[in-house]
Design a protein around this motif. Structure first.
Motif, short mmCIF file in Angstrom:
data_model
loop_
_atom_site.label_atom_id
_atom_site.label_comp_id
_atom_site.label_asym_id
_atom_site.label_seq_id
_atom_site.Cartn_x
_atom_site.Cartn_y
_atom_site.Cartn_z
N LYS A 86 45.85 -73.21 16.64
CA LYS A 86 46.56 -71.99 17.02
C LYS A 86 45.71 -71.11 17.92
N ARG A 87 44.42 -71.00 17.57
CA ARG A 87 43.51 -70.19 18.39
C ARG A 87 43.40 -70.76 19.80
N LEU A 88 43.30 -72.09 19.90
CA LEU A 88 43.23 -72.73 21.22
C LEU A 88 44.53 -72.55 22.00
N ILE A 89 45.67 -72.58 21.31
CA ILE A 89 46.95 -72.38 21.99
C ILE A 89 47.03 -70.96 22.56
N ARG A 90 46.58 -69.98 21.78
CA ARG A 90 46.56 -68.60 22.30
C ARG A 90 45.64 -68.49 23.51
N LYS A 91 44.49 -69.16 23.46
CA LYS A 91 43.57 -69.14 24.58
C LYS A 91 44.18 -69.81 25.80
N ARG A 92 44.91 -70.91 25.57
CA ARG A 92 45.58 -71.60 26.67
C ARG A 92 46.63 -70.70 27.33
N LYS A 93 47.38 -69.97 26.51
CA LYS A 93 48.38 -69.05 27.06
C LYS A 93 47.73 -67.97 27.93
N ARG A 94 46.60 -67.43 27.46
CA ARG A 94 45.90 -66.42 28.26
C ARG A 94 45.38 -67.01 29.56
N LEU A 95 44.82 -68.22 29.49
CA LEU A 95 44.34 -68.87 30.71
C LEU A 95 45.47 -69.16 31.69
N TYR A 96 46.62 -69.55 31.17
CA TYR A 96 47.77 -69.83 32.03
C TYR A 96 48.21 -68.56 32.75
N GLN A 97 48.28 -67.44 32.01
CA GLN A 97 48.67 -66.18 32.64
C GLN A 97 47.67 -65.77 33.73
N GLU A 98 46.39 -65.95 33.43
CA GLU A 98 45.35 -65.61 34.41
C GLU A 98 45.43 -66.52 35.63
N ALA A 99 45.64 -67.81 35.42
CA ALA A 99 45.73 -68.75 36.54
C ALA A 99 46.95 -68.45 37.38
N LYS A 100 48.05 -68.11 36.74
CA LYS A 100 49.27 -67.79 37.47
C LYS A 100 49.10 -66.49 38.27
#
Length: 158
Positions: A86-100
């Protein structure tokens, strides 16, 4: 029986307050909250109202002096999704928003690496969960235990 495979119960997750009991300072609670309280102010002839006033005062002190953390329990999540995933999924979501937002190739590469890591961790956790259930099926001697494990295996969300 086919309807049971596709039925999804409504989401019943709700935030809950969890007290962190390791960091309770009882001297602070008893010294400030309870020692300076006028106990005669809540005393009444009606026992039910007296108990409710006493309970509300104790809960107010607990809320004020015991550190708590709000957690959300989601009963619909698969059992193999751990807190690390779950922690990694939240981190992935933040990275996706930043990359976008910034459209930088290095951030996109970090996102893709993390996405692939999460997918492999989920696959491994699911396989381990299924292996555990199948092993317990092989170990069960009692037919009631065996059928309860089969039911758990067939409908993992319940």
């Amino acid at each position: 029986m086919l309807i049971g495979l596709f039925y999804r119960p409504p989401n019943t997750s709700a935030p809950q307050d969890m007290r962190i009991e390791e960091s309770i300072d009882m001297a602070l609670i008893t010294g400030i909250h309870f020692a300076n309280f006028d106990w005669d102010s809540i005393r009444t002839n009606d026992l039910n109202s007296w108990v409710s006033l006493l309970t509300s005062h104790i809960l107010e002190g607990a809320k004020r002096f015991i550190p708590n953390k709000t957690i959300t329990i989601r009963p619909q999540e698969p059992r193999w999704i751990t807190s690390e995933i779950k922690r990694l999924i939240r981190k992935r979501k933040r990275l996706y928003q930043e990359a976008k937002r910034h459209n930088i190739s290095s951030v996109w590469n970090k996102f893709k690496d993390l996405r692939n890591t999460i997918i492999s961790k989920i696959r491994d956790a699911k396989k381990a969960h299924i292996d555990t259930i199948s092993k317990s099926l092989l170990d069960k001697k009692n037919s009631k235990d065996w059928w309860s494990t089969v039911k758990q295996f067939m409908s993992p969300s319940s």
